[in-house]
Design a protein around this motif. Structure first.
Motif, PDB file in Angstrom:
ATOM      1  N   GLY A 332     -42.072  29.685  27.113  1.00 10.62           N
ATOM      2  CA  GLY A 332     -43.020  29.203  26.118  1.00 10.62           C
ATOM      3  C   GLY A 332     -44.101  30.186  25.756  1.00 10.62           C
ATOM      4  N   LYS A 333     -44.774  29.880  24.658  1.00 12.40           N
ATOM      5  CA  LYS A 333     -45.885  30.669  24.153  1.00 12.40           C
ATOM      6  C   LYS A 333     -47.072  29.767  23.867  1.00 12.40           C
ATOM      7  N   LEU A 348     -39.052  33.441  20.162  1.00 11.77           N
ATOM      8  CA  LEU A 348     -38.551  32.737  21.339  1.00 11.77           C
ATOM      9  C   LEU A 348     -37.049  32.529  21.265  1.00 11.77           C
ATOM     10  N   ASP A 349     -36.543  32.297  20.059  1.00 14.85           N
ATOM     11  CA  ASP A 349     -35.101  32.120  19.903  1.00 14.85           C
ATOM     12  C   ASP A 349     -34.357  33.384  20.322  1.00 14.85           C
ATOM     13  N   ARG A 350     -34.903  34.549  19.971  1.00  7.55           N
ATOM     14  CA  ARG A 350     -34.278  35.795  20.411  1.00  7.55           C
ATOM     15  C   ARG A 350     -34.309  35.897  21.934  1.00  7.55           C
ATOM     16  N   GLY A 351     -35.440  35.491  22.528  1.00  8.28           N
ATOM     17  CA  GLY A 351     -35.535  35.508  23.983  1.00  8.28           C
ATOM     18  C   GLY A 351     -34.524  34.583  24.632  1.00  8.28           C
ATOM     19  N   GLN A 371     -34.765  26.144  26.968  1.00  2.68           N
ATOM     20  CA  GLN A 371     -35.600  25.490  25.957  1.00  2.68           C
ATOM     21  C   GLN A 371     -36.780  26.387  25.591  1.00  2.68           C
ATOM     22  N   GLY A 372     -37.220  26.268  24.346  1.00  2.00           N
ATOM     23  CA  GLY A 372     -38.420  26.946  23.898  1.00  2.00           C
ATOM     24  C   GLY A 372     -39.559  25.954  23.755  1.00  2.00           C
ATOM     25  N   ASN A 389     -30.596  25.802  19.675  1.00  2.00           N
ATOM     26  CA  ASN A 389     -31.483  25.754  20.839  1.00  2.00           C
ATOM     27  C   ASN A 389     -32.604  24.731  20.630  1.00  2.00           C
ATOM     28  N   LYS A 390     -32.966  24.042  21.710  1.00  2.00           N
ATOM     29  CA  LYS A 390     -34.014  23.026  21.636  1.00  2.00           C
ATOM     30  C   LYS A 390     -35.400  23.669  21.703  1.00  2.00           C
ATOM     31  N   PHE A 391     -36.291  23.193  20.824  1.00  2.00           N
ATOM     32  CA  PHE A 391     -37.677  23.652  20.818  1.00  2.00           C
ATOM     33  C   PHE A 391     -38.597  22.437  20.846  1.00  2.00           C
ATOM     34  N   PHE A 392     -39.711  22.596  21.565  1.00  2.00           N
ATOM     35  CA  PHE A 392     -40.704  21.526  21.687  1.00  2.00           C
ATOM     36  C   PHE A 392     -42.070  22.086  21.303  1.00  2.00           C
TER      37      PHE A 392
END
Length: 398
Positions: A332-333, A348-351, A371-372, A389-392
């Motif tokens: 996360g960021k 984050l998707d690249r990570g 997850q991001g 990919n899941k992001f929150f």
């Protein structure tokens, strides 16, 4: 600008630096498994709210404060300390909110036996990614053996160098006359690379023979000549904070250049010999770029995305389900503005994809979900899927 000075003056007078040290110490000494108390959060939240407008469009990258709009380093010790305050206080909210969020997704158990990172972390080597994934020594060998032949191909090597130099050329084109010397070096570097890969599609280059020894051709060029230009370029820019990122990348790629400095690049050496020298580039880079090499990781990023920028995360932790056959890695960021969300989701998707790629190469047995997570004051809690990919998105609140 006047308003900025007033805000800055206010923060200096309220002793934010001292508050940072006090609150961070309080956070770091609490038991890791115990969520932050409501009293602690009530004390820390007002400081976060006050710092947010001051740090708009700024972020920490490799320990430097960077303006995300123009990618320039911000040389201001007060703002740098304020950002560290913001990150450390915001981090104190994250474990509690992560636990709450994941409790609703069926993966509520924090993996205490896996690495947990609560400090800004740059994904800039295979070693760091494998440390996060808790990959064994034997599996790390599998990762390197699988990745090296793919990312050290001649065209990938040339492409990564060109990407760095073209970005640097563009940045310097926006500057004044004092960059005449480094601009010329960059032009010469790009010409060198162009000579390495350029050819006439109508010519019978495959029939080209090596020149005779008594011809008047100049001595064959080597990658060592390119390395010397790199050293001169670094010397010109190393004291300029605005080019810190590029100097870091030039230093990173020097590791590979040093390994291939004796390889010939002159087109006059004949087609077969030229192809042999190109294959030497891949063989030497594959052999000598180790697991912790930032040069190797830069080549991997370029191979996967055409990008040479490292991936920064502020928090990284593991959760697992009750059955134990599936793990969830959360990276996360922490953001200082909601307008940063789109760009940070892409990063984050690249990570996430790099982590999954390394996990697959390591032939790990467990099912992995990555997850991001992004935290920002004033955001509404929500989730979505981006490129599978899941992001929150989390609003920082009490």
């Amino acid at each position: 600008m006047k308003a900025f000075r007033l805000v800055r003056s206010h923060f200096k007078s309220t002793g934010v630096v001292h508050l940072n040290a006090m609150l961070y110490h309080s956070f770091s000494t609490e038991p890791q498994s115990d969520p932050q108390s409501s009293e602690w959060r009530e004390r820390a939240l007002p400081t976060l709210i006050k710092l947010t407008p001051l740090l708009k469009h700024l972020d920490l990258i490799n320990g430097r404060l960077v303006n995300l709009h123009n990618k320039r380093t911000v040389n201001d010790e007060f703002l740098l300390q304020s950002m560290r305050t913001f990150k450390s206080l915001a981090t104190a909210f994250l474990e509690y909110q992560l636990q709450q969020q994941l409790s609703t997704t069926g993966t509520p158990c924090l993996c205490v036996d896996k690495p947990i990172y609560k400090e800004p972390l740059a994904l800039n080597s295979l070693k760091k990614v494998c440390d996060i994934l808790d990959v064994s020594a034997q599996q790390r060998k599998l990762v390197r053996l699988a990745i090296c032949p793919q990312v050290t191909q001649h065209q990938i090597w040339i492409g990564a160098l060109e990407e760095i130099l073209n970005q640097l050329k563009y940045e310097m084109s926006l500057k004044d006359y004092k960059y005449i010397m480094p601009k010329q070096i960059v032009v010469n570097c790009l010409k060198f690379l162009d000579d390495v890969v350029s050819y006439d599609p109508e010519s019978t280059s495959w029939m080209r023979l090596a020149p005779k020894k008594d011809t008047n051709f100049p001595p064959s060029a080597k990658w060592e000549d390119f390395l010397e230009m790199f050293n001169d370029l670094i010397s010109c820019l190393k004291h300029d904070e605005e080019f810190f990122f590029y100097v870091t990348k030039l230093e990173t790629m020097k590791e590979g250049l040093f390994q291939i400095k004796d390889v010939l690049v002159d087109k006059n050496i004949g087609y077969k010999e030229a192809k042999h020298q190109q294959s030497l580039v891949q063989k030497k880079l594959t052999k000598f770029l180790g697991h912790s090499s930032r040069c190797l990781f830069t080549l991997l990023l370029y191979y996967l995305y055409g990008s040479i920028r490292d991936i920064e995360v502020d928090i990284c932790c593991w959760f697992s389900d009750v059955s134990g056959d599936k793990c969830c890695l959360c990276i996360g960021k922490i953001l200082t503005g909601e307008n940063m969300l789109r760009g940070e989701v892409k990063k984050l998707d690249r990570g996430i994809r790099v982590i999954k790629f390394v996990y697959e190469m390591a032939e790990m047995k467990e099912i992995l979900e990555v997850q991001g997570h992004l935290w920002c004051l004033g955001c509404e809690n929500r989730s979505f899927v981006y490129r599978g990919n899941k992001f929150f998105i989390h609003g920082i609140s009490l």
